[in-house]
Design a protein around this motif. Structure first.
Motif, PDB file in Angstrom:
ATOM      1  N   LEU A 159       0.803  -1.221   0.000  1.00 33.74           N
ATOM      2  CA  LEU A 159       0.000   0.000   0.000  1.00 33.74           C
ATOM      3  C   LEU A 159       0.836   1.271   0.000  1.00 33.74           C
ATOM      4  O   LEU A 159       0.310   2.357  -0.210  1.00 33.74           O
ATOM      5  CB  LEU A 159      -0.941   0.013   1.210  1.00 33.74           C
ATOM      6  N   VAL A 160       2.113   1.145   0.258  1.00 29.38           N
ATOM      7  CA  VAL A 160       2.986   2.322   0.273  1.00 29.38           C
ATOM      8  C   VAL A 160       3.717   2.496  -1.043  1.00 29.38           C
ATOM      9  O   VAL A 160       4.458   3.473  -1.223  1.00 29.38           O
ATOM     10  CB  VAL A 160       4.003   2.242   1.436  1.00 29.38           C
ATOM     11  N   GLU A 161       3.518   1.587  -1.995  1.00 28.90           N
ATOM     12  CA  GLU A 161       4.274   1.604  -3.252  1.00 28.90           C
ATOM     13  C   GLU A 161       3.464   2.287  -4.353  1.00 28.90           C
ATOM     14  O   GLU A 161       2.402   1.818  -4.732  1.00 28.90           O
ATOM     15  CB  GLU A 161       4.618   0.177  -3.676  1.00 28.90           C
ATOM     16  N   LYS A 162       4.002   3.373  -4.908  1.00 25.43           N
ATOM     17  CA  LYS A 162       3.254   4.077  -5.947  1.00 25.43           C
ATOM     18  C   LYS A 162       3.244   3.316  -7.269  1.00 25.43           C
ATOM     19  O   LYS A 162       2.437   3.621  -8.154  1.00 25.43           O
ATOM     20  CB  LYS A 162       3.800   5.484  -6.139  1.00 25.43           C
ATOM     21  N   GLU A 163       4.130   2.336  -7.409  1.00 24.00           N
ATOM     22  CA  GLU A 163       4.126   1.493  -8.611  1.00 24.00           C
ATOM     23  C   GLU A 163       3.233   0.268  -8.433  1.00 24.00           C
ATOM     24  O   GLU A 163       3.249  -0.639  -9.261  1.00 24.00           O
ATOM     25  CB  GLU A 163       5.557   1.047  -8.939  1.00 24.00           C
ATOM     26  N   THR A 193       1.202   7.015   7.050  1.00 21.27           N
ATOM     27  CA  THR A 193       0.344   7.820   6.178  1.00 21.27           C
ATOM     28  C   THR A 193       1.151   8.606   5.162  1.00 21.27           C
ATOM     29  O   THR A 193       0.735   8.747   4.001  1.00 21.27           O
ATOM     30  CB  THR A 193      -0.530   8.755   7.023  1.00 21.27           C
ATOM     31  N   ASP A 194       2.292   9.136   5.544  1.00 19.19           N
ATOM     32  CA  ASP A 194       3.157   9.830   4.594  1.00 19.19           C
ATOM     33  C   ASP A 194       4.075   8.798   3.954  1.00 19.19           C
ATOM     34  O   ASP A 194       5.121   8.449   4.482  1.00 19.19           O
ATOM     35  CB  ASP A 194       3.971  10.918   5.293  1.00 19.19           C
ATOM     36  N   ASN A 195       3.656   8.280   2.803  1.00 22.21           N
ATOM     37  CA  ASN A 195       4.422   7.255   2.088  1.00 22.21           C
ATOM     38  C   ASN A 195       4.361   7.561   0.592  1.00 22.21           C
ATOM     39  O   ASN A 195       3.577   8.413   0.153  1.00 22.21           O
ATOM     40  CB  ASN A 195       3.883   5.858   2.417  1.00 22.21           C
ATOM     41  N   PRO A 196       5.174   6.912  -0.230  1.00 22.10           N
ATOM     42  CA  PRO A 196       5.213   7.246  -1.665  1.00 22.10           C
ATOM     43  C   PRO A 196       3.862   7.138  -2.372  1.00 22.10           C
ATOM     44  O   PRO A 196       3.536   7.990  -3.212  1.00 22.10           O
ATOM     45  CB  PRO A 196       6.224   6.247  -2.220  1.00 22.10           C
ATOM     46  N   ALA A 197       3.081   6.110  -2.075  1.00 24.59           N
ATOM     47  CA  ALA A 197       1.788   5.964  -2.747  1.00 24.59           C
ATOM     48  C   ALA A 197       0.826   7.077  -2.345  1.00 24.59           C
ATOM     49  O   ALA A 197       0.162   7.686  -3.193  1.00 24.59           O
ATOM     50  CB  ALA A 197       1.181   4.602  -2.423  1.00 24.59           C
ATOM     51  N   MET A 198       0.762   7.365  -1.038  1.00 22.27           N
ATOM     52  CA  MET A 198      -0.121   8.432  -0.584  1.00 22.27           C
ATOM     53  C   MET A 198       0.317   9.772  -1.147  1.00 22.27           C
ATOM     54  O   MET A 198      -0.522  10.625  -1.484  1.00 22.27           O
ATOM     55  CB  MET A 198      -0.154   8.482   0.938  1.00 22.27           C
ATOM     56  N   ARG A 199       1.609   9.983  -1.286  1.00 19.35           N
ATOM     57  CA  ARG A 199       2.082  11.235  -1.886  1.00 19.35           C
ATOM     58  C   ARG A 199       1.626  11.358  -3.334  1.00 19.35           C
ATOM     59  O   ARG A 199       1.357  12.456  -3.818  1.00 19.35           O
ATOM     60  CB  ARG A 199       3.603  11.344  -1.768  1.00 19.35           C
ATOM     61  N   LYS A 200       1.533  10.242  -4.034  1.00 22.40           N
ATOM     62  CA  LYS A 200       1.040  10.283  -5.403  1.00 22.40           C
ATOM     63  C   LYS A 200      -0.437  10.667  -5.424  1.00 22.40           C
ATOM     64  O   LYS A 200      -0.875  11.479  -6.254  1.00 22.40           O
ATOM     65  CB  LYS A 200       1.232   8.922  -6.075  1.00 22.40           C
ATOM     66  N   PHE A 201      -1.226  10.096  -4.507  1.00 23.56           N
ATOM     67  CA  PHE A 201      -2.631  10.488  -4.395  1.00 23.56           C
ATOM     68  C   PHE A 201      -2.738  11.991  -4.128  1.00 23.56           C
ATOM     69  O   PHE A 201      -3.534  12.697  -4.758  1.00 23.56           O
ATOM     70  CB  PHE A 201      -3.308   9.722  -3.251  1.00 23.56           C
TER      71      PHE A 201
END
Length: 319
Positions: free
Chosen positions: A108-112, A156-164
């Motif tokens: 869930l933290v991976e934007k890829e 909560t502050d992770n690469p995937a959430m940053r993409k959102f």
């Protein structure tokens, strides 16, 4: 003091009350308005799998004076078509849930993430077309709530959430997050809301485990953080077979600290039903609880803000 009294007192302190008894008498004008004021339900689940039928959703909203709804759940085009400009379309919950179920919380933290790939690719076009207005409900920490197989905790502050956040920021969109209050979350959400000032963060259930002072701390530091009060009364505890009174309000009224928070930040609070998890049949009761145990204890002008005017402003809805 009896043992029962001490237990009650400690429970009230734990959930944010100042006293084991806080019965109030609502202002007659507020009580009358609470019965008829239109409501924007910003935590209206519309699952595509085993979810309620379109006509059932519309009928329940109309029967309960809920004029606008959405903000969470799967993006269903039949709901969007039926509600038109009454809809608050959101995406991302289905992808978030499928990724967790199939691959676990680590992905869930991976934007890829392959479950996010198509969503990220298509989201900008959907924002531009008005097909979505935000993402939600994204669960980053529900380790002590919900069915055990669905629980997880990620930063909560992770690469995937940053993409959102990045995508929403470009379109003035929102992200509705289900998390729990702790120091790490406070740091993360303050950082994200500063780095993406055009993204509105909506805290589901006004941030489980948070005290009113925790929310006030966030509100005073950031203009782009709001919360919605679903599941903060007694109904959800009863449905989940949790033996404790409502966190923010009960049949005796609105807890004093929560009333003080709403009075201080009336433009930051919204309403929601959250009849998730097969609880669709309780929608009438969820809205009735809000109209009976929460809204009557607010000033008339605050009732209108919390019930619908805040939602009209931030989601750009029409009256």
């Amino acid at each position: 003091m009896t043992k029962k009294y001490i237990q009650t007192l400690l429970l009230c302190i734990w959930i944010g009350g100042t006293s084991p008894s806080f019965a109030q008498s609502p202002d007659p004008k507020s009580a009358a308005l609470a019965k008829i004021v239109p409501i924007a339900d910003v935590h209206l689940h519309t699952y595509s799998r085993n979810g309620p039928a379109r006509d059932d959703i519309v009928q329940r909203m109309n029967a309960n004076g809920v004029r606008w709804g959405g903000g969470v759940g799967d993006l269903r085009h039949d709901i969007a078509e039926a509600l038109g400009n009454r809809h608050i379309p959101a995406a991302g919950q289905r992808e978030f849930a499928e990724s967790f179920i199939r691959q676990g919380s680590v992905t869930l933290v991976e934007k890829e993430n392959i479950y996010f790939r198509d969503l990220f690719r298509n989201a900008r076009e959907m924002f531009a077309a008005g097909t979505i207005k935000g993402f939600g409900e994204l669960h980053t920490n529900n380790e002590s709530s919900g069915p055990p197989p669905f629980r997880r905790k990620i930063k909560t502050d992770n690469p995937a959430m940053r993409k959102f956040y990045e995508i929403a920021n470009d379109y003035g969109g929102f992200i509705q997050i289900h998390s729990q209050q702790n120091p790490e979350f406070t740091e993360d959400i303050l950082r994200l809301s500063a780095d993406f000032p055009n993204t509105l963060t909506i805290l589901s259930h006004c941030l489980p485990l948070a005290q009113p002072e925790d929310l006030a701390n966030l509100f005073k530091q950031r203009k782009n953080i709001m919360c919605e009060m679903s599941a903060s009364g007694e109904l959800h505890n009863r449905l989940a077979k949790i033996n404790r009174p409502g966190r923010a309000y009960t049949t005796e009224g609105l807890r004093p600290k929560w009333k003080a928070l709403i009075d201080a930040y009336p433009d930051r609070i919204m309403l929601g039903s959250d009849t998730c998890c097969g609880w669709d049949a309780y929608y009438d009761e969820a809205i009735a609880e809000i109209r009976t145990n929460l809204l009557p204890y607010l000033r008339s002008d605050v009732i209108e803000l919390v019930a619908y005017k805040n939602a009209l402003r931030v989601f750009k809805l029409q009256m």
